[in-house]
Design a protein around this motif. Structure first.
Motif, PDB file in Angstrom:
ATOM      1  N   GLU A   1     -10.632  10.691  -8.920  1.00 19.94           N
ATOM      2  CA  GLU A   1     -11.214   9.681  -9.807  1.00 19.94           C
ATOM      3  C   GLU A   1     -10.055   8.833 -10.276  1.00 19.94           C
ATOM      4  N   PRO A   2      -9.966   7.592  -9.774  1.00 22.60           N
ATOM      5  CA  PRO A   2      -8.805   6.770 -10.118  1.00 22.60           C
ATOM      6  C   PRO A   2      -8.838   6.360 -11.597  1.00 22.60           C
ATOM      7  N   SER A   3      -7.678   6.265 -12.220  1.00 24.59           N
ATOM      8  CA  SER A   3      -7.617   5.879 -13.621  1.00 24.59           C
ATOM      9  C   SER A   3      -7.012   4.489 -13.799  1.00 24.59           C
ATOM     10  N   ASN A   4      -6.576   3.889 -12.688  1.00 25.93           N
ATOM     11  CA  ASN A   4      -5.977   2.561 -12.776  1.00 25.93           C
ATOM     12  C   ASN A   4      -6.569   1.676 -11.679  1.00 25.93           C
ATOM     13  N   ALA A   5      -7.643   0.985 -12.034  1.00 28.23           N
ATOM     14  CA  ALA A   5      -8.407   0.211 -11.054  1.00 28.23           C
ATOM     15  C   ALA A   5      -7.538  -0.822 -10.337  1.00 28.23           C
ATOM     16  N   GLY A   6      -6.524  -1.323 -10.987  1.00 29.02           N
ATOM     17  CA  GLY A   6      -5.660  -2.359 -10.415  1.00 29.02           C
ATOM     18  C   GLY A   6      -4.877  -1.888  -9.200  1.00 29.02           C
ATOM     19  N   GLU A   7      -4.669  -0.584  -9.083  1.00 29.44           N
ATOM     20  CA  GLU A   7      -3.844  -0.059  -7.972  1.00 29.44           C
ATOM     21  C   GLU A   7      -4.503  -0.272  -6.603  1.00 29.44           C
ATOM     22  N   TRP A   8      -5.823  -0.299  -6.578  1.00 28.33           N
ATOM     23  CA  TRP A   8      -6.547  -0.420  -5.302  1.00 28.33           C
ATOM     24  C   TRP A   8      -6.063  -1.622  -4.499  1.00 28.33           C
ATOM     25  N   ASP A   9      -5.872  -2.750  -5.193  1.00 25.98           N
ATOM     26  CA  ASP A   9      -5.507  -3.975  -4.484  1.00 25.98           C
ATOM     27  C   ASP A   9      -4.046  -3.990  -4.031  1.00 25.98           C
ATOM     28  N   THR A  10      -3.258  -3.019  -4.495  1.00 31.03           N
ATOM     29  CA  THR A  10      -1.870  -2.961  -4.032  1.00 31.03           C
ATOM     30  C   THR A  10      -1.772  -2.227  -2.684  1.00 31.03           C
ATOM     31  N   LEU A  11      -2.859  -1.583  -2.279  1.00 31.85           N
ATOM     32  CA  LEU A  11      -2.831  -0.844  -1.000  1.00 31.85           C
ATOM     33  C   LEU A  11      -3.002  -1.813   0.170  1.00 31.85           C
ATOM     34  N   MET A  12      -2.543  -1.392   1.339  1.00 30.44           N
ATOM     35  CA  MET A  12      -2.606  -2.256   2.518  1.00 30.44           C
ATOM     36  C   MET A  12      -3.990  -2.217   3.152  1.00 30.44           C
ATOM     37  N   ASP A  13      -4.386  -3.340   3.752  1.00 31.20           N
ATOM     38  CA  ASP A  13      -5.600  -3.299   4.568  1.00 31.20           C
ATOM     39  C   ASP A  13      -5.208  -2.875   5.987  1.00 31.20           C
ATOM     40  N   ALA A  14      -6.216  -2.671   6.839  1.00 27.99           N
ATOM     41  CA  ALA A  14      -5.975  -2.131   8.186  1.00 27.99           C
ATOM     42  C   ALA A  14      -5.018  -3.014   8.999  1.00 27.99           C
ATOM     43  N   ASP A  15      -5.189  -4.339   8.873  1.00 28.96           N
ATOM     44  CA  ASP A  15      -4.340  -5.250   9.654  1.00 28.96           C
ATOM     45  C   ASP A  15      -2.880  -5.121   9.257  1.00 28.96           C
ATOM     46  N   THR A  16      -2.642  -5.098   7.929  1.00 28.03           N
ATOM     47  CA  THR A  16      -1.267  -4.998   7.445  1.00 28.03           C
ATOM     48  C   THR A  16      -0.645  -3.670   7.868  1.00 28.03           C
ATOM     49  N   TYR A  17      -1.441  -2.610   7.748  1.00 22.99           N
ATOM     50  CA  TYR A  17      -0.928  -1.283   8.126  1.00 22.99           C
ATOM     51  C   TYR A  17      -0.621  -1.219   9.620  1.00 22.99           C
ATOM     52  N   THR A  18      -1.510  -1.756  10.429  1.00 23.60           N
ATOM     53  CA  THR A  18      -1.302  -1.744  11.875  1.00 23.60           C
ATOM     54  C   THR A  18      -0.028  -2.499  12.237  1.00 23.60           C
TER      55      THR A  18
END
Lengths: 361, 128
Positions: B107-124
């Motif tokens: 259960e995440p406690s910091n909603a803002g962190e989600w957007d700091t993660l990479m999407d599939a294209d960036t990760y690839t």
């Protein structure tokens, strides 16, 4: 320093091997996958590039005697065409290396040494050899190990010479796939098979001929990863892990490679003394009886105190257990003895078991 | 299969974990690349339900036949579910890294962190 390449480097790349730096050599840790390769060696056949190993030769009158004074086993007790596993010890009885010595004749002894110890071993042997001096022939040999229940047939079909008579720890010379080889019925996996020493120029031809010939038998190219899991299941010692310059063959459970009735060899006095006094620690095989995987350097605990260390460990793909090798005080060495292995600060229960962990089916 | 290896609906980290929204919770596992690099996974050590985890900090351990690797949490929060099935059968990480091989749910406690993660294209792209 960039790693050294074996004559089979291009072959590994072509076959999709995952190359890593091992003891200064670029070698495949795996191709398709460690467990699949491990299983292929146990049930069919696997092909290993072990060209990084070193070769040292003693040649001329007195060759056997010169080599024999350096090693723990006895070249005088075997016949021409036989090989022996042996220790090369320092004066304190610790290992400079573990080696396989081949007796071509009393005037011709050929020794295979570990890759990581090539330079050290040669310098050691050169310094301490009396009479005949060794020659480093490592650059003149590649080495391919064909291991597994199908290995014999695959090599035999490529070799005009009948090989039935070449029993375990015996060798011969001859052509395999048209490449001149020393054909040695030895290995480091616990399975039947051969180690083939050939000129570097013939290595690629031999490699692909073996793969092609063994296709119907299910042969696969195999990496160093499964070489380690295979030898761990057999409790075969790995230099630098299970044996080193401070532990003696008596402590390592390798008393059978020490011939104390031999006139002399470096380390003998120390071993005679140690044997008389009794050993205080012993290399044993154990399995975890709780969840976890033992790894080299994890502490071995008894009643919360560190009493030893794991030297090798893995999840054995064939035995399907978390198995390990390590030094423990003699009082804890008997089969059934229990202790804990500390894994990331947590004590995990373990029990000493009979080795090898795997017995050929 | 290259496209299927990194589903578009997941987010990714440079440490090769993935995160997937599942209602208010986020499911976490390791990527196809991670399990491929590890080789046969033989052991997984996961935190207990209720344990606090921090983005970028270690939350567990994953072991293959040949190596031990640390698991890092993509997000900060509290562990709400643990995949006990994968603890009993770690090869699920290899067989189905985005399905049966998931590791924990938080259960995440910091909603803002989600957007700091990479999407599939960036990760690839990171994988090269």
């Amino acid at each position: 320093m960039s790693p050294r390449l074996t004559p089979l480097n291009a072959a590994h790349k072509k076959l999709g091997g995952r190359l890593v730096d091992f003891a200064g050599w670029e070698l495949p840790v795996q191709y398709a996958g460690l467990v699949a390769e491990h299983e292929a060696v146990r049930t069919k056949a696997g092909l290993f590039d072990v060209s990084h190993m070193g070769e040292v030769e003693f040649k001329g009158k007195g060759a056997l005697e010169a080599a024999n004074r350096l090693i723990t086993n006895d070249l005088a007790r075997i016949t021409d065409g036989q090989a022996i596993y042996s220790g090369l010890l320092n004066p304190s009885g610790g290992f400079v290396d573990d080696i396989v010595a081949y007796r071509f004749s009393p005037e011709h002894i050929f020794i295979c040494v570990n890759a990581a110890n090539r330079e050290k071993d040669f310098a050691w042997m050169h310094e301490h050899a009396t009479g005949v001096k060794p020659v480093d022939r490592s650059e003149e040999f590649a080495q391919i190990a064909v291991q597994g229940p199908k290995a014999f047939g695959i090599v035999q079909r490529l070799c005009p010479k009948p090989l039935e008579g070449v029993g375990t720890y015996r060798f011969t010379t001859g052509s395999v796939a048209g490449v001149d080889c020393i054909i040695s019925r030895t290995g480091y996996t616990g399975e039947d098979g051969f180690e083939l020493y050939c000129p570097p120029s013939g290595a690629e031809k031999l490699w692909f001929a073996l793969l092609e010939e063994g296709k119907g038998d299910g042969i696969v190219p195999a990496g160093l990863g499964c070489r380690d899991s295979l030898r761990t299941e057999m409790k075969y010692a790995l230099y630098g892990n299970d044996i080193d310059d401070v532990h003696t063959p008596l402590e390592a459970g390798l008393g059978w490679i020490v011939k104390l009735d031999k006139a002399e060899f470096i380390g003998k006095d120390a071993l005679v003394k140690q044997k008389a006094a009794g050993i205080t620690r012993k290399l044993i095989g154990f399995e975890l009886t709780e969840a976890g995987v033992p790894r080299a350097h994890y502490p071995i605990l008894k009643d919360g105190q560190k009493v030893g260390e794991v030297t090798s460990g893995t999840m054995g793909p064939t035995v399907k257990k978390a198995i390990g090798i390590g030094y423990v005080p003699t009082a804890l060495a008997a089969e059934g003895s229990t202790f804990h292995v500390e894994i990331r600060g947590r004590p995990v229960a373990a029990r000493v078991v009979k080795t090898p962990f795997h017995t050929r089916g | 299969m290259a496209n299927g290896e990194y589903p578009k609906d997941l987010k990714y980290t440079k440490d090769h974990e993935w995160a997937k929204k599942s209602g208010a919770a986020v499911q976490i596992g390791v990527t196809f690349h991670a399990q491929d690099a590890l080789g046969s996974v033989v052991y997984v050590e996961l935190p207990k339900v209720g344990t606090a985890v921090t983005a970028g900090a270690q939350f567990g351990v994953i072991e293959s036949t040949k190596a031990v690797s640390e698991l890092y949490s993509p997000l900060t929060g509290k562990v709400s579910k643990v995949n006990d099935t994968v603890v009993g059968n770690p090869s699920l990480v290899n067989e189905a890294p985005y399905a049966g091989g998931w590791l924990i749910e938080i259960e995440p406690s910091n909603a803002g962190e989600w957007d700091t993660l990479m999407d599939a294209d960036t990760y690839t792209k990171l994988l090269g």
